[in-house]
Design a protein around this motif. Structure first.
Motif, PDB file in Angstrom:
ATOM      1  N   ILE A   1       0.838  -1.195   0.000  1.00 24.82           N
ATOM      2  CA  ILE A   1       0.000   0.000   0.000  1.00 24.82           C
ATOM      3  C   ILE A   1       0.875   1.247   0.000  1.00 24.82           C
ATOM      4  O   ILE A   1       1.803   1.369   0.802  1.00 24.82           O
ATOM      5  N   ILE A   2       0.578   2.159  -0.890  1.00 19.90           N
ATOM      6  CA  ILE A   2       1.215   3.476  -0.922  1.00 19.90           C
ATOM      7  C   ILE A   2       0.254   4.466  -0.277  1.00 19.90           C
ATOM      8  O   ILE A   2      -0.919   4.538  -0.651  1.00 19.90           O
ATOM      9  N   LEU A   3       0.752   5.242   0.679  1.00 15.65           N
ATOM     10  CA  LEU A   3      -0.059   6.274   1.325  1.00 15.65           C
ATOM     11  C   LEU A   3       0.305   7.627   0.738  1.00 15.65           C
ATOM     12  O   LEU A   3       1.491   7.988   0.676  1.00 15.65           O
TER      13      LEU A   3
ATOM     14  N   ASP B   1      -2.702  15.152  -0.738  1.00 17.11           N
ATOM     15  CA  ASP B   1      -2.401  16.458  -1.323  1.00 17.11           C
ATOM     16  C   ASP B   1      -1.423  17.201  -0.423  1.00 17.11           C
ATOM     17  O   ASP B   1      -1.444  17.030   0.803  1.00 17.11           O
ATOM     18  N   SER B   2      -0.604  18.058  -1.007  1.00 18.87           N
ATOM     19  CA  SER B   2       0.392  18.823  -0.227  1.00 18.87           C
ATOM     20  C   SER B   2      -0.264  19.717   0.807  1.00 18.87           C
ATOM     21  O   SER B   2       0.389  20.147   1.765  1.00 18.87           O
ATOM     22  N   THR B   3      -1.549  19.982   0.655  1.00 16.31           N
ATOM     23  CA  THR B   3      -2.283  20.847   1.582  1.00 16.31           C
ATOM     24  C   THR B   3      -2.560  20.196   2.932  1.00 16.31           C
ATOM     25  O   THR B   3      -3.155  20.824   3.812  1.00 16.31           O
ATOM     26  N   CYS B   4      -2.132  18.941   3.133  1.00 18.87           N
ATOM     27  CA  CYS B   4      -2.341  18.284   4.436  1.00 18.87           C
ATOM     28  C   CYS B   4      -1.401  18.841   5.504  1.00 18.87           C
ATOM     29  O   CYS B   4      -1.591  18.590   6.699  1.00 18.87           O
ATOM     30  N   ASP B   5      -0.375  19.570   5.091  1.00 12.49           N
ATOM     31  CA  ASP B   5       0.498  20.323   6.010  1.00 12.49           C
ATOM     32  C   ASP B   5       1.193  19.468   7.076  1.00 12.49           C
ATOM     33  O   ASP B   5       1.391  19.919   8.216  1.00 12.49           O
ATOM     34  N   LEU B   6       1.573  18.254   6.727  1.00 10.80           N
ATOM     35  CA  LEU B   6       2.348  17.430   7.655  1.00 10.80           C
ATOM     36  C   LEU B   6       3.807  17.867   7.644  1.00 10.80           C
ATOM     37  O   LEU B   6       4.353  18.220   6.599  1.00 10.80           O
ATOM     38  N   ASN B   7       4.450  17.805   8.808  1.00 14.75           N
ATOM     39  CA  ASN B   7       5.854  18.194   8.857  1.00 14.75           C
ATOM     40  C   ASN B   7       6.750  17.093   8.280  1.00 14.75           C
ATOM     41  O   ASN B   7       6.324  15.950   8.081  1.00 14.75           O
TER      42      ASN B   7
ATOM     43  N   VAL C   1       6.216  12.914   7.586  1.00 13.01           N
ATOM     44  CA  VAL C   1       6.256  12.459   6.192  1.00 13.01           C
ATOM     45  C   VAL C   1       7.311  11.370   6.014  1.00 13.01           C
ATOM     46  O   VAL C   1       7.066  10.328   5.383  1.00 13.01           O
ATOM     47  N   ASN C   2       8.491  11.588   6.591  1.00 13.44           N
ATOM     48  CA  ASN C   2       9.581  10.625   6.445  1.00 13.44           C
ATOM     49  C   ASN C   2       9.360   9.363   7.291  1.00 13.44           C
ATOM     50  O   ASN C   2       9.651   8.249   6.851  1.00 13.44           O
ATOM     51  N   THR C   3       8.854   9.536   8.507  1.00  9.32           N
ATOM     52  CA  THR C   3       8.636   8.402   9.401  1.00  9.32           C
ATOM     53  C   THR C   3       7.641   7.400   8.814  1.00  9.32           C
ATOM     54  O   THR C   3       7.843   6.184   8.890  1.00  9.32           O
ATOM     55  N   TYR C   4       6.565   7.919   8.217  1.00  8.79           N
ATOM     56  CA  TYR C   4       5.491   7.051   7.716  1.00  8.79           C
ATOM     57  C   TYR C   4       5.490   6.902   6.195  1.00  8.79           C
ATOM     58  O   TYR C   4       4.549   6.358   5.629  1.00  8.79           O
ATOM     59  N   ASN C   5       6.558   7.390   5.559  1.00 10.54           N
ATOM     60  CA  ASN C   5       6.704   7.248   4.103  1.00 10.54           C
ATOM     61  C   ASN C   5       5.461   7.752   3.372  1.00 10.54           C
ATOM     62  O   ASN C   5       4.864   7.046   2.542  1.00 10.54           O
ATOM     63  N   ILE C   6       5.066   8.972   3.695  1.00 13.16           N
ATOM     64  CA  ILE C   6       3.875   9.582   3.098  1.00 13.16           C
ATOM     65  C   ILE C   6       4.285  10.356   1.845  1.00 13.16           C
ATOM     66  O   ILE C   6       5.228  11.152   1.864  1.00 13.16           O
TER      67      ILE C   6
ATOM     68  N   LEU D   1      -6.050  12.780   9.443  1.00  5.84           N
ATOM     69  CA  LEU D   1      -6.636  11.615   8.784  1.00  5.84           C
ATOM     70  C   LEU D   1      -5.540  10.779   8.105  1.00  5.84           C
ATOM     71  O   LEU D   1      -5.582   9.543   8.134  1.00  5.84           O
ATOM     72  N   VAL D   2      -4.570  11.449   7.510  1.00  6.29           N
ATOM     73  CA  VAL D   2      -3.438  10.753   6.882  1.00  6.29           C
ATOM     74  C   VAL D   2      -2.651   9.969   7.927  1.00  6.29           C
ATOM     75  O   VAL D   2      -2.262   8.820   7.703  1.00  6.29           O
ATOM     76  N   LEU D   3      -2.418  10.579   9.079  1.00  4.77           N
ATOM     77  CA  LEU D   3      -1.690   9.898  10.154  1.00  4.77           C
ATOM     78  C   LEU D   3      -2.445   8.659  10.634  1.00  4.77           C
ATOM     79  O   LEU D   3      -1.836   7.609  10.903  1.00  4.77           O
TER      80      LEU D   3
END
Length: 283
Positions: free
Chosen positions: A4-6, A9-15, A19-24, A125-127
């Motif tokens: 599964i690829i997670l 959109d860039s508008t989710c504003d994750l730091n 992003v790196n920890t969860y390979n988003i 929601l992404v997290l």
């Protein structure tokens, strides 16, 4: 193991850490500024927007990700046999969700979810999706779970100024002048059933006092706030104010994780500098 690829959109504003920890993977919006196209948070950052606006009073225009861009973005993963879970900015605010759905119809294994939210409301929601992937849930199970909890995610912002909303045609000059003269800090509430925005409370006074009142009011007015995660997102706020906001959150509850992130250019271009928001989940 599920392939599964997670994605979001860039508008989710994750730091970057999350992003790196969860390979988003992030699909960037396009920002047009002075007749030149930039990729959100790749070629352009919020401070660039402030600098140009300060000198020339020019604001950027944002463009949703189109069908072709989504197709090109998803296809390499699909060709390798992955399923893709992609979470978009709320559909009431953009055509990105519909465009993503059209692209998904042309490819097998792409699951598009309307976050019904924006900024770190989407990010939360992404997290949640990232944790479900770690738990071994299938893509279809994750999609079903996300749709069942998205209306439990609450997002709002407090603005220092209405100048950017006025410059973008979203607020009258009279309202802007009145708020500035009276030092009123308005709150923008996100409707988590659609992603649409409305005016909430208005606080009078300096930014520090207003932020403290805003956070306390939001966290005390919601029942059954989950203490696992809370997001603190800003569009370029002094570090002392961010620390004050974080401490205020901790006064309101024993939150296990407080994630701090910078808003994307897409969000910043509408809200302006010194905007601060929180996103949290309820039972």
């Amino acid at each position: 193991m599920n392939k599964i690829i997670l994605s979001a959109d860039s508008t989710c504003d994750l730091n970057d850490e999350l992003v790196n920890t969860y390979n988003i993977n992030l699909a960037p919006y396009t920002i047009f500024l002075k007749e030149k196209a930039y990729k959100d948070n790749i070629d352009l950052v919020p401070n660039d927007i402030y600098e140009i606006y300060s000198k020339e009073k020019v604001l950027p225009k944002t463009s949703a990700i189109n069908v072709v861009e989504y197709n090109n973005y998803f296809k390499p993963w699909v060709d390798k046999g992955y399923e893709v879970i992609h979470i978009t900015l709320g559909s009431s605010l953009t055509s990105s969700y519909n465009n993503s759905c059209i692209a998904a119809e042309q490819l097998q294994g792409v699951h598009t979810i309307d976050s019904q939210n924006l900024s770190t409301g989407t990010g939360l929601l992404v997290l949640k999706a990232a944790h479900m992937i770690e738990e071994g849930l299938t893509a279809r199970e994750i999609v079903k779970n996300l749709k069942s909890i998205r209306e439990n995610i609450h997002m709002s912002f407090i603005l220092d100024t209405l100048e950017f909303l006025h410059a973008g045609g979203r607020c009258s000059k009279v309202a802007t002048l009145g708020s500035n003269l009276l030092k009123i800090k308005p709150v923008i509430e996100v409707d988590n059933s659609s992603g649409s925005m409305s005016l909430g409370n208005r606080y009078r006074g300096n930014l520090k006092k207003s932020i403290v009142k805003y956070i306390k009011d939001k966290l005390s007015s919601s029942d059954n706030v989950k203490k696992e995660h809370i997001f603190l997102v800003h569009s370029g706020v002094d570090s002392n104010i961010i620390s004050l906001a974080k401490n205020t959150i901790l006064e309101c509850g024993d939150f296990k994780n407080i994630y701090i992130s910078m808003a994307s250019c897409t969000i910043t271009s509408h809200c302006g500098p010194n905007t601060l928001g929180i996103a949290f989940e309820t039972e």
